[in-house]
Scaffold this active site. Structure first.
Site, PDB file in Angstrom:
ATOM      1  N   GLU D  53      31.810  71.944  98.420  1.00  0.00           N
ATOM      2  CA  GLU D  53      32.135  72.868  99.517  1.00  0.00           C
ATOM      3  C   GLU D  53      32.122  72.100 100.825  1.00  0.00           C
ATOM      4  O   GLU D  53      31.101  71.548 101.229  1.00  0.00           O
ATOM      5  CB  GLU D  53      31.114  74.000  99.596  1.00  0.00           C
ATOM      6  CG  GLU D  53      31.221  74.996  98.453  1.00  0.00           C
ATOM      7  CD  GLU D  53      30.240  76.158  98.603  1.00  0.00           C
ATOM      8  OE1 GLU D  53      29.731  76.377  99.725  1.00  0.00           O
ATOM      9  OE2 GLU D  53      29.957  76.819  97.595  1.00  0.00           O
ATOM     10  N   ASP D  64      23.553  81.581 108.137  1.00  0.00           N
ATOM     11  CA  ASP D  64      22.928  80.298 107.879  1.00  0.00           C
ATOM     12  C   ASP D  64      21.614  80.122 108.607  1.00  0.00           C
ATOM     13  O   ASP D  64      21.433  80.578 109.741  1.00  0.00           O
ATOM     14  CB  ASP D  64      23.891  79.171 108.264  1.00  0.00           C
ATOM     15  CG  ASP D  64      25.064  79.115 107.301  1.00  0.00           C
ATOM     16  OD1 ASP D  64      24.816  78.881 106.108  1.00  0.00           O
ATOM     17  OD2 ASP D  64      26.214  79.380 107.729  1.00  0.00           O
TER      18      ASP D  64
END
Ligand SMILES: Cc1ncc(COP(=O)(O)O)c(C=O)c1O
Ligand SMILES: Cc1ncc(COP(=O)(O)O)c(C=O)c1O
Lengths: 403, 276, 403, 276
Positions: D53, D64
């Site tokens: 990724e 995040d």
């Protein structure tokens, strides 16, 4: 609204010479007398002039934001576990205190009299900013008299007053070194003596006649609203009303409408170290006779101190001395610690940040409410918001507040 | 018992015969300290002042400017109290029987002392009382007046530029001793008196009373006094100017005899200017 | 009060996916979706529950102190010499800003949903203290997310919040070194992602659907009062309404009731250096699509700055982007200098100390009023009081205030 | 045009045959700097990772935690932008044709770039896109899905512990490539995944889809990976743990080859633990 004497009433106000029983009067130098007489006459004329009263009521509503709520403090009531506690919300007024009721009235009166300048004294600055704001609103220059020490301690209020266009005169005592509220009171009376074209807007229910009456009249809007609101909410009068007292304007404003309702217990709460009514003796200073903290021979006031600068005053309004003398109102005091605890409690339970001054009233009301049954009702006047006291609170709490 | 009213009356009567004006001095009891203040008063009496006002100090003196206010605070700090002021008055009377003695100050001291007790205590000592914050409409005014009357002490009335004629009429009605005409609209020691206005105010008062009218507030210099010598006042009161001199000299000189001598010389010069 | 769609109305709010035209939506990570859906459902249920709405209205009146006056600013009007200027007085609300309308609504909704903890983000701290107060009042712990820099700059508000029992979490950007409002927004969304038992009380009309709608709904009390009050006072609608816009809650609250009244011109005033609507581009961040000040590739917001920290935000509520796109509302900006002049002018003419935020609205309104004839009416929302801005004002004025 | 869908499908098909799980690595494009980040990705491909990724950084990364957030900010500071990320993807594809490449990030970059333009640009380069803030209810979801579909690129769906069964059913309906099962209720890199809960969530998902289900968030150590080797996931995603390693080593060591080598060794170890 009329000041006509009411038979057998405690609300008829002072006699024609300004006495409430033995207290009050007009102990003024001759140089002040014409000013005082002119003011008294104008006051009587104004309050019988419907246009004037309509104007006052208009600005109370539109500018001050009245009526403010009589708020049922459900969380505080639960926490205390006694009488039902209502808070009169004068902290929600424009500029955050009850002072504006009075400043508005007197500035309108100044305008009514054609005066072109306003003087006022101030301690913590609450009366100064209220008067400065009204002065701005009605286009009358305001000169505030303020003790040298207070100017330093209450710099934010000084700044606000200046933003409103007022100027501030630094007042000192005889030594020229220091100055607090009493020095501002003495100074402003002197200034007014020298300038009869000015209007003196007195900040509390003190001073020579007719000031105690004028201030009582203006502040009685508080009690009028309490009465109407409690009748709407509870369909009966409260069992007790509690307010703090420095000069005594918010207290007399809260209770005046209830003086003849003898089932309503009335309480005035002083600060421990400025408790003129509890620990003072009768004297005559700054134009009026009242209880005061004074030296043995009456030459000087005693130094007072309090967490709440607004009630840090060596004396109290003469009507309170009278109401004490006849036992109609109970006067007590709270300590700084009790007040600070009460301050924190109201913050935590209701999300309301009271000024330190009404925190003394809250402290006493809590004691009373605890002893009262749940079907009783107690009203506390929250006469100011605590924004001004935040820094002191922080210092006092220190690390206790956590990161 | 000496007829006190007669002392003030006879002072004015004698002065009138001589075509002179009364010189009325004012000092603060206890300033710069208790002893020196007494020494000063004695020397003022020696200088030939006709009447002396013994000011009993009050911290919140509403009608006084910064000079007298500072003297008040200093003297309170230095331990004066109302008992001691009465003591000084007694000693002054023992020292000099000719001078008219007036106790002057704020009501609270007399109120706290007790009005009747006070009158009895100063009986035969002082000739008049001036109470700055005692207008006719307060209850103590008649109490004090009566108590003093019993002891032949006059309660002096003040009239200011802003007092209306109507009010003057009322004020002079039961007045005794003399009328104190305040020259300026304001507090002591700040503004200077203007002789034209003084004269017209005194004329205004004299319409309504035959009592002597003395002029006070705002008379500061030898020059001022010289002007007043030509006024229609029956006397002049010099307060702040003397107290200021005492402040100045006592800062430099701590010997009470020297201070007293200095004040005496100042008063002598003023008296000369007044009646020359 | 119902959210049923009104035909051909600009007031029907977003479509079922939270879009106002092309703007808004719910650009949320999957982890947030259940929270958002639950909130949306609860909101729809609550506003159709008479008890809930009654409770909201009860506390608006009793706790917030509404309705606050629609004040005719006679002196300011005279000074400007154009349209008649009215001030909506949200500065008189409990805690001194419009934020409490929204905090109250959402805290009540949290209670309604049975949530046991409240999160909120804050910039200047106004939303934090309002939420903390309501949390105290309704016995729900409040955790405020606040940028590291703002915590330092707005220490008084942090202290107030703590007095109300709230705790404050310091937020930083990716660097860990600094943090402002946008970092608080990102942080609180993350925290909420991790704790679905908490309620997130969003402070402005921003964020993923349904927040813009909820905040608009709560703040619309402002415009409802304006409408009723202006009809009472002038028997007609105003010609223009002006409010400042950061996130856009006080603006949408002021104008929502008037969106369909096409004769009423509506103005939103941004701060020059955070003027997303005037100078931004369309982007998608923090859960919604709107105009924003962003880097060329959309990876980051641009740094903004403003005299008024409350409107120092890189974006704006999506409904505003929509209203801009269809031309219903005119969006402009004022400079810091213009706002500061307006701030001083209101102090001097009316004795009212506005916050810096509404001073941007005042600045624009003055320009508009000057160009309007005397028979026109303009309303400015004074959405906060300036107590918080006093120190900055002092620094800016320096010696100009005099001793 | 390479059949991209086939690349991811065949990766999973082949792994299944070998009874192995997919190792899916995640690094931030531009971190610690543009060049090094490309060097790192190449070495990860070399280590045998099945899918990588490529995270395109966003300053307000809502899902995040602090580790990835810091990497995002640093890489933006160091001059990465969305164009450059696409460039890196192209170079990666040129470097290695076996590895599955996923671009992962927040919608705004794609939105600003232009959805159709983006799909065309990465056609033949990447195999899937993960858009963190792109739920099914927003208008761009179907736009992006369609645009990508034309280029045989999968739009990967995330499912979290709080996603209801009803919602899972909807989400998997048109899903492609694989399903990303988020292990923890919250953001990346903070909480540790609990294997029991992971398994039951994956079972829950597998009720509704035959697509491979990979497990991500909260897998940090070799030890964690070893546990996951016995889970019912078809693959694991390791993100924060790798980024954290990069942070640590790049502080000490500025030679990009060394950093890349270090990351390669770390990934090799993880892959070994996963499929041993
Ligand atoms: C908030 C507040 N409360 C109370 C007081 C006391 O005044 P009073 O006793 O006249 O009500 C003051 C005076 O400044 C004040 O500012
Ligand atoms: C006083 C004040 N006005 C305005 C704003 C701007 O918020 P909004 O644009 O949501 O009304 C804030 C935000 O903190 C504020 O505190």
């Amino acid at each position: 609204m009329s000041t006509n004497e009411i038979k057998n009433s405690l609300r008829s106000g002072p006699n024609k010479n300004g006495y409430y029983g033995d207290f009050g009067g007009r102990y003024a130098p001759e140089i002040l007398m014409p000013n005082l007489i002119q003011l008294e006459e104008a006051f009587e004329t104004a309050i019988n002039d419907k246009n004037f009263i309509d104007e006052f009521n208009y600005y109370l509503k539109e500018y001050v934001g009245r009526p403010n709520p009589l708020y049922y403090a459900e969380q505080l009531t639960k926490k205390i576990g006694g009488a039902k506690i209502y808070l009169k919300s004068d902290h929600l007024n424009h500029l955050g205190a009850h002072k504006i009721n009075n400043s508005l009235f007197q500035v309108l009166l100044a305008k009514y009299m054609g005066k072109t300048k306003i003087y006022c004294e101030t301690g913590a600055g609450a009366h100064l900013i209220a008067t400065a704001a009204c002065g701005a609103r009605f286009n009358l220059p305001v000169v505030g008299y303020m003790g040298k020490d207070d100017i330093f301690l209450q710099s934010t209020n000084v700044l606000k007053a200046k933003l409103f266009g007022a100027s501030v005169v630094e007042c000192v005592d005889g030594t020229g070194q220091k100055g607090v509220l009493k020095d501002a009171c003495t100074s402003v009376l002197k200034a007014w003596s020298s300038d009869p074209t000015a209007f003196y807007c007195c900040g509390s229910a003190i001073g020579p006649h007719p000031f105690p009456k004028i201030v009582q009249y203006a502040q009685s809007i508080i009690g009028k609203e309490i009465k109407q609101q409690i009748l709407e909410k509870e369909n009966r009068l409260p069992d007790a009303i509690v307010a703090c007292i420095g000069g005594g304007s918010n207290l007399i404003g809260s209770i005046h409408e209830f003086l003849d309702d003898h089932d309503v217990a009335l309480y005035g709460v002083e600060a421990e170290h400025s408790s003129a009514l509890t620990n003072g003796s009768i004297g005559i200073m700054q134009g009026f006779k009242s209880f005061m903290l004074q030296s043995n021979d009456g030459s000087a006031t005693l130094d007072t101190k309090s967490l709440a600068s607004g009630i840090n005053f060596y004396s109290c309004g003469p009507e309170h001395s009278y109401l004490k003398s006849i036992g109609r109102v109970s006067y007590t005091y709270a300590t700084d610690d009790e007040a600070f605890d009460a301050f924190q409690l109201l913050c935590k339970t209701e999300g309301i940040l009271p000024a330190f001054e009404p925190s003394f009233a809250i402290a006493q009301a809590i004691k009373l409410a605890k002893e009262m049954s749940e079907d009783k009702i107690i009203v506390i006047n929250i006469c100011g918001r605590g924004d001004k006291d935040i820094d002191t609170a922080e210092r006092m709490l220190g690390d206790k507040l956590g990161k | 018992m000496i007829n006190l009213e007669n002392r003030i009356s006879s002072i004015f009567k004698n002065l009138k015969l001589e075509n002179k004006k009364a010189f009325i001095s004012f000092t603060t009891a206890g300033f710069p300290d208790v002893d020196t203040s007494f020494e000063i008063m004695k020397s003022i009496a020696d200088s030939g002042a006709h009447i002396h006002e013994i000011s009993f100090p009050h911290a919140e003196a509403q009608a006084d400017g910064p000079i007298i206010q500072l003297a008040n605070i200093e003297s309170i700090k230095n331990g004066i109290n109302f008992d001691k002021v009465i003591g000084i008055a007694k000693e002054m009377r023992a020292y000099n029987q000719q001078i008219g003695l007036v106790m002057m100050g704020y009501l609270n001291n007399i109120f706290i002392y007790g009005i009747d007790k006070f009158a009895k205590e100063v009986s035969g000592i002082i000739d008049a009382v001036i109470c700055v914050d005692l207008p006719a409409d307060v209850v103590e005014e008649s109490q004090l007046k009566q108590a003093l009357k019993k002891e032949n002490i006059a309660l002096i009335k003040l009239i200011t530029p802003t007092t209306s004629d109507e009010r003057i009429k009322k004020l002079v009605e039961n007045a005794e001793g003399f009328i104190y005409s305040v020259n300026v609209a304001g507090i002591t020691g700040v503004k200077s008196a203007e002789i034209d206005k003084v004269n017209s105010q005194i004329s205004r008062i004299k319409q309504y009373t035959d009592l002597p009218v003395v002029s006070g507030f705002g008379i500061k210099t030898v020059e001022d006094v010289r002007k007043f010598s030509k006024s229609n006042a029956d006397g002049v009161v010099i307060g702040s100017a003397i107290v200021e001199k005492i402040q100045e000299i006592s800062k430099k000189n701590t010997d009470k005899k020297n201070i007293a001598k200095f004040v005496k010389d100042f008063c002598s010069e003023l008296i000369k200017s007044l009646n020359s």
